[in-house]
Design a protein around this motif. Structure first.
Motif, PDB file in Angstrom:
ATOM      1  N   PHE A  15       0.827  -1.197   0.000  1.00 14.29           N
ATOM      2  CA  PHE A  15       0.000   0.000   0.000  1.00 14.29           C
ATOM      3  C   PHE A  15       0.871   1.260   0.000  1.00 14.29           C
ATOM      4  O   PHE A  15       0.653   2.180  -0.800  1.00 14.29           O
ATOM      5  N   LEU A  16       1.890   1.260   0.882  1.00 15.36           N
ATOM      6  CA  LEU A  16       2.757   2.445   0.984  1.00 15.36           C
ATOM      7  C   LEU A  16       3.531   2.681  -0.308  1.00 15.36           C
ATOM      8  O   LEU A  16       3.599   3.797  -0.823  1.00 15.36           O
ATOM      9  N   ILE A  17       4.110   1.584  -0.838  1.00 14.13           N
ATOM     10  CA  ILE A  17       4.901   1.731  -2.062  1.00 14.13           C
ATOM     11  C   ILE A  17       3.994   2.194  -3.198  1.00 14.13           C
ATOM     12  O   ILE A  17       4.319   3.112  -3.943  1.00 14.13           O
TER      13      ILE A  17
ATOM     14  N   GLU B 196      10.492   0.543 -13.140  1.00 15.94           N
ATOM     15  CA  GLU B 196      10.867   1.534 -12.144  1.00 15.94           C
ATOM     16  C   GLU B 196      10.476   1.043 -10.742  1.00 15.94           C
ATOM     17  O   GLU B 196      11.263   1.145  -9.795  1.00 15.94           O
ATOM     18  N   GLY B 197       9.264   0.496 -10.647  1.00 18.35           N
ATOM     19  CA  GLY B 197       8.805  -0.062  -9.370  1.00 18.35           C
ATOM     20  C   GLY B 197       9.725  -1.192  -8.934  1.00 18.35           C
ATOM     21  O   GLY B 197      10.073  -1.310  -7.758  1.00 18.35           O
ATOM     22  N   PHE B 198      10.156  -2.003  -9.899  1.00 21.39           N
ATOM     23  CA  PHE B 198      11.064  -3.116  -9.624  1.00 21.39           C
ATOM     24  C   PHE B 198      12.394  -2.585  -9.057  1.00 21.39           C
ATOM     25  O   PHE B 198      12.885  -3.055  -8.031  1.00 21.39           O
ATOM     26  N   ILE B 199      12.931  -1.567  -9.741  1.00 22.37           N
ATOM     27  CA  ILE B 199      14.222  -1.000  -9.309  1.00 22.37           C
ATOM     28  C   ILE B 199      14.090  -0.413  -7.891  1.00 22.37           C
ATOM     29  O   ILE B 199      14.926  -0.667  -7.019  1.00 22.37           O
ATOM     30  N   ILE B 200      13.003   0.348  -7.674  1.00 20.68           N
ATOM     31  CA  ILE B 200      12.789   0.950  -6.354  1.00 20.68           C
ATOM     32  C   ILE B 200      12.680  -0.144  -5.285  1.00 20.68           C
ATOM     33  O   ILE B 200      13.298  -0.054  -4.229  1.00 20.68           O
ATOM     34  N   GLY B 201      11.932  -1.206  -5.612  1.00 25.23           N
ATOM     35  CA  GLY B 201      11.760  -2.313  -4.667  1.00 25.23           C
ATOM     36  C   GLY B 201      13.077  -2.984  -4.343  1.00 25.23           C
ATOM     37  O   GLY B 201      13.386  -3.266  -3.181  1.00 25.23           O
ATOM     38  N   VAL B 202      13.888  -3.216  -5.393  1.00 24.71           N
ATOM     39  CA  VAL B 202      15.167  -3.910  -5.187  1.00 24.71           C
ATOM     40  C   VAL B 202      16.138  -3.016  -4.407  1.00 24.71           C
ATOM     41  O   VAL B 202      16.775  -3.465  -3.444  1.00 24.71           O
ATOM     42  N   ILE B 203      16.232  -1.735  -4.790  1.00 30.28           N
ATOM     43  CA  ILE B 203      17.129  -0.830  -4.054  1.00 30.28           C
ATOM     44  C   ILE B 203      16.654  -0.706  -2.596  1.00 30.28           C
ATOM     45  O   ILE B 203      17.453  -0.735  -1.667  1.00 30.28           O
ATOM     46  N   GLY B 204      15.337  -0.624  -2.444  1.00 34.79           N
ATOM     47  CA  GLY B 204      14.773  -0.493  -1.097  1.00 34.79           C
ATOM     48  C   GLY B 204      15.039  -1.702  -0.219  1.00 34.79           C
ATOM     49  O   GLY B 204      14.954  -1.611   1.005  1.00 34.79           O
ATOM     50  N   SER B 205      15.352  -2.842  -0.839  1.00 30.02           N
ATOM     51  CA  SER B 205      15.588  -4.040  -0.018  1.00 30.02           C
ATOM     52  C   SER B 205      17.051  -4.207   0.380  1.00 30.02           C
ATOM     53  O   SER B 205      17.383  -5.085   1.163  1.00 30.02           O
ATOM     54  N   ILE B 206      17.939  -3.345  -0.146  1.00 31.05           N
ATOM     55  CA  ILE B 206      19.376  -3.512   0.140  1.00 31.05           C
ATOM     56  C   ILE B 206      19.674  -3.332   1.638  1.00 31.05           C
ATOM     57  O   ILE B 206      20.303  -4.194   2.266  1.00 31.05           O
ATOM     58  N   ILE B 207      19.197  -2.205   2.209  1.00 29.06           N
ATOM     59  CA  ILE B 207      19.489  -1.954   3.628  1.00 29.06           C
ATOM     60  C   ILE B 207      18.861  -3.036   4.523  1.00 29.06           C
ATOM     61  O   ILE B 207      19.547  -3.596   5.379  1.00 29.06           O
TER      62      ILE B 207
ATOM     63  N   ALA C  86      10.667  -6.390  -4.900  1.00 31.81           N
ATOM     64  CA  ALA C  86      10.518  -6.284  -6.352  1.00 31.81           C
ATOM     65  C   ALA C  86       9.057  -6.453  -6.771  1.00 31.81           C
ATOM     66  O   ALA C  86       8.527  -5.645  -7.543  1.00 31.81           O
ATOM     67  N   ILE C  87       8.414  -7.486  -6.226  1.00 29.01           N
ATOM     68  CA  ILE C  87       7.025  -7.754  -6.644  1.00 29.01           C
ATOM     69  C   ILE C  87       6.103  -6.625  -6.187  1.00 29.01           C
ATOM     70  O   ILE C  87       5.292  -6.113  -6.968  1.00 29.01           O
ATOM     71  N   VAL C  88       6.269  -6.239  -4.930  1.00 30.76           N
ATOM     72  CA  VAL C  88       5.403  -5.178  -4.410  1.00 30.76           C
ATOM     73  C   VAL C  88       5.647  -3.873  -5.183  1.00 30.76           C
ATOM     74  O   VAL C  88       4.705  -3.165  -5.545  1.00 30.76           O
ATOM     75  N   GLY C  89       6.902  -3.586  -5.501  1.00 29.62           N
ATOM     76  CA  GLY C  89       7.228  -2.380  -6.271  1.00 29.62           C
ATOM     77  C   GLY C  89       6.570  -2.412  -7.643  1.00 29.62           C
ATOM     78  O   GLY C  89       5.974  -1.433  -8.091  1.00 29.62           O
ATOM     79  N   MET C  90       6.672  -3.573  -8.298  1.00 31.95           N
ATOM     80  CA  MET C  90       6.121  -3.709  -9.648  1.00 31.95           C
ATOM     81  C   MET C  90       4.599  -3.556  -9.647  1.00 31.95           C
ATOM     82  O   MET C  90       4.040  -2.812 -10.432  1.00 31.95           O
ATOM     83  N   PHE C  91       3.955  -4.281  -8.727  1.00 30.30           N
ATOM     84  CA  PHE C  91       2.496  -4.216  -8.698  1.00 30.30           C
ATOM     85  C   PHE C  91       2.010  -2.853  -8.228  1.00 30.30           C
ATOM     86  O   PHE C  91       0.989  -2.367  -8.712  1.00 30.30           O
ATOM     87  N   GLY C  92       2.752  -2.255  -7.313  1.00 32.17           N
ATOM     88  CA  GLY C  92       2.398  -0.919  -6.831  1.00 32.17           C
ATOM     89  C   GLY C  92       2.367   0.070  -7.971  1.00 32.17           C
ATOM     90  O   GLY C  92       1.404   0.819  -8.146  1.00 32.17           O
ATOM     91  N   SER C  93       3.411   0.046  -8.813  1.00 28.24           N
ATOM     92  CA  SER C  93       3.425   1.043  -9.878  1.00 28.24           C
ATOM     93  C   SER C  93       2.469   0.675 -11.006  1.00 28.24           C
ATOM     94  O   SER C  93       1.888   1.546 -11.635  1.00 28.24           O
ATOM     95  N   LEU C  94       2.273  -0.628 -11.215  1.00 23.06           N
ATOM     96  CA  LEU C  94       1.303  -1.046 -12.251  1.00 23.06           C
ATOM     97  C   LEU C  94      -0.087  -0.535 -11.884  1.00 23.06           C
ATOM     98  O   LEU C  94      -0.809  -0.001 -12.731  1.00 23.06           O
ATOM     99  N   LYS C  95      -0.427  -0.686 -10.606  1.00 25.89           N
ATOM    100  CA  LYS C  95      -1.740  -0.249 -10.121  1.00 25.89           C
ATOM    101  C   LYS C  95      -1.883   1.268 -10.310  1.00 25.89           C
ATOM    102  O   LYS C  95      -2.928   1.759 -10.726  1.00 25.89           O
TER     103      LYS C  95
END
Lengths: 296, 233
Positions: free
Chosen positions: A186-188, A223-234, A279-288
């Motif tokens: 939801f947040l993403i 873009e959502g995928f990239i954000i999700g993946v970068i966001g998971s690094i920390i 990655a999945i949440v980022g992708m679906f978030g931006s698709l939505k």
């Protein structure tokens, strides 16, 4: 070939626009990072509780003592009775001499006491393992009713309450993990929606110059995928280093009750799960979010 | 059958406003047509129907043989690839350079990079902006931004160029330059041009076919060069 070119362009544009819309991308990444840290903590807790429950369940066995001077025939009879119980996973016959031998090795005092006796006072027994710990009580009751059985021993009450407590805690943690994943989604999705509202002009122009819906959606999905993946690094770094340090600080166990899972490869599995969730949440978030702007 | 044909077309918006009422008109390939009328007369709705931004409530709109009203949402892009669109507010992407803005239209349709470059440079040369390929839109004047918009509209070599008040935000001198660019496209590339405007000076000077819309009704259809004569008579 055309499809590959469109995918290639989408990936390139996705990287570009993460950089060009840096402040909003940063907000999305931070939001992902914070929620994934919570998800990571919840996953680590859930996995350890599940592991502890399993260990307790695995170690738990029922000792079935046979009446004194049980005949070979009765023993065979008991064997076949045990074999017919569906909840019995395995059973091993342990004679009184084996018990004696084991106890002699275990305790010097016991050894001395036994040497004073002419006969072995111990009983023949079966060590029984069960599949389902929750229906153990019924199984034990059934075994008690078999002819030739003296007593049946297991950690009555205590084991059941520990296991059921762990069971409840595990269920709660699983619910928390699912809730956190939904909150992350939801947040993403909302943060990406802000980015996209900011770029609706771009989407409108893409539509007007004849871009198909899929080629409009793709850069945003990447873009959502990239954000999700970068966001998971920390969160991944925190999980790996945090858990390894925690494990060595606690010497692998928590309050003498819970044996912690060995860090390797556990932390890598958790890391993988975090990347996938991000990655999945980022992708679906931006698709939505982008879908809303594609309605003509 | 004409290249563009409207048969008894009406458009009534959800709020009850009738933007077009029973309009019928045909436009041939290669024509240059002005659509004029007061604000809220329905000329923008007419233009938007050609590229399927709006659907007719009644009647049939055909562009190049395609029934525009029947095209499904997911397939509209196929029509849009055959049409170039020029807007009053340019609609350029501020974070892309002049070159990237024009190339964007070709990248969106999946063209190869090596084919894109010569086409973009050709289009920019045609509008006289070859020297500004690396500039960003905010570094250009209004007239130059409109030229970029035109270059983007023609880079795909469309059969139809639809212009929605392209000179609305420009001073008379710049408007004249932009009109020359559009007129040259019509003459050199034989592109059909339909342009909504309320700039009577341009309409009078250019001497093209003129459609006059008033309150959603086509009240006049003047052949090439007849509009000014009619007004002065």
């Amino acid at each position: 070939m055309k499809a590959i070119r469109i995918i290639g362009r989408s990936i390139r544009d996705a990287f570009k626009s993460v950089g060009r819309n840096f402040s909003l991308s940063f907000a999305s990444i931070m939001c992902t990072t914070i929620t994934l840290i919570l998800v990571a903590v919840a996953i680590v807790c859930a996995a350890n509780i599940e592991n502890a429950t399993k260990l307790i369940e695995d170690e738990l066995s029922v000792v079935v003592y046979l009446k004194k001077d049980t005949t070979e025939e009765t023993i065979e009879n008991i064997k076949s009775e045990l074999a017919s119980i569906s909840n019995v996973e395995d059973y091993v016959f342990k004679s009184k001499d084996e018990w004696k031998h084991e106890m002699e090795e275990y305790s010097e005092t016991f050894n001395t006491v036994l040497n004073y006796l002419d006969t072995n006072p111990l009983l023949d027994s079966f060590i029984v393992k069960v599949y389902d710990i929750n229906s153990m009580k019924d199984t034990v009751e059934y075994i008690r009713s078999i002819e030739g059985i003296d007593t049946v021993k297991y950690g009555e009450g205590m084991v059941e309450s520990v296991v059921s407590t762990f069971d409840i805690v595990e269920k709660v943690v699983v619910v928390v993990v699912i809730a956190l994943i939904l909150v992350t989604a939801f947040l993403i999705s909302n943060t990406i929606k802000l980015t996209i509202i900011n770029r609706r002009n771009e989407i409108e122009i893409m539509r007007l110059v004849g871009a198909s819906n899929i080629s409009i959606k793709l850069p945003f999905i990447f873009e959502g995928f990239i954000i999700g993946v970068i966001g998971s690094i920390i969160p991944i770094c925190i999980t790996i280093y945090g858990y390894v340090i925690l494990f060595s600080q606690l010497h692998g166990q928590f309050s003498n009750m819970i044996l912690l899972i060995e860090p390797y490869n556990f932390v890598f599995y958790v890391a993988l799960v975090l990347v996938i969730i991000g990655a999945i949440v980022g992708m679906f978030g931006s698709l939505k979010a982008v879908r809303k702007h594609l309605k003509i | 059958m004409s290249f563009i044909e409207l048969k008894n077309v009406s458009k009534i918006y959800k709020n009850g406003v009738t933007a077009l009422a029973d309009m019928s008109v045909g436009i041939e390939k290669g024509e240059f047509v002005f659509v004029i009328g007061l604000t809220a007369s329905g000329k923008s709705t007419f233009i938007k129907m050609l590229y399927r931004e709006e659907k007719p409530t009644k009647g049939i709109v055909t562009v190049g043989g395609l029934n525009v009203g029947k095209i499904r949402n997911g397939k509209v892009y196929k029509l849009r690839r055959k049409i170039g669109i020029v807007f009053q507010d340019f609609k350029l992407l501020p974070k892309l350079t002049v070159y990237e803005n024009v190339a964007f239209a070709l990248e969106c349709v999946g063209m190869k990079q090596k084919d894109i470059r010569p086409k973009v440079m050709d289009a920019l040369e045609r509008v006289g902006l070859k020297e500004k390929v690396r500039c960003f839109p905010n570094e250009l004047s209004g007239g130059e931004q409109q030229r970029v918009c035109i270059a983007r509209a023609i880079v795909n070599e469309p059969k139809l160029l639809v212009c929605d008040e392209p000179t609305g935000n420009l001073d008379p001198e710049t408007s004249k330059e932009i009109m020359n660019v559009i007129d040259n496209i019509n003459k050199d590339l034989k592109t059909t041009i339909i342009m909504a405007t309320h700039d009577k000076d341009i309409v009078n000077r250019m001497k093209k076919r003129v459609l006059v819309i008033d309150h959603g009704v086509l009240v006049g259809d003047y052949a090439k060069g007849r509009y000014k004569a009619h007004e002065s008579n």
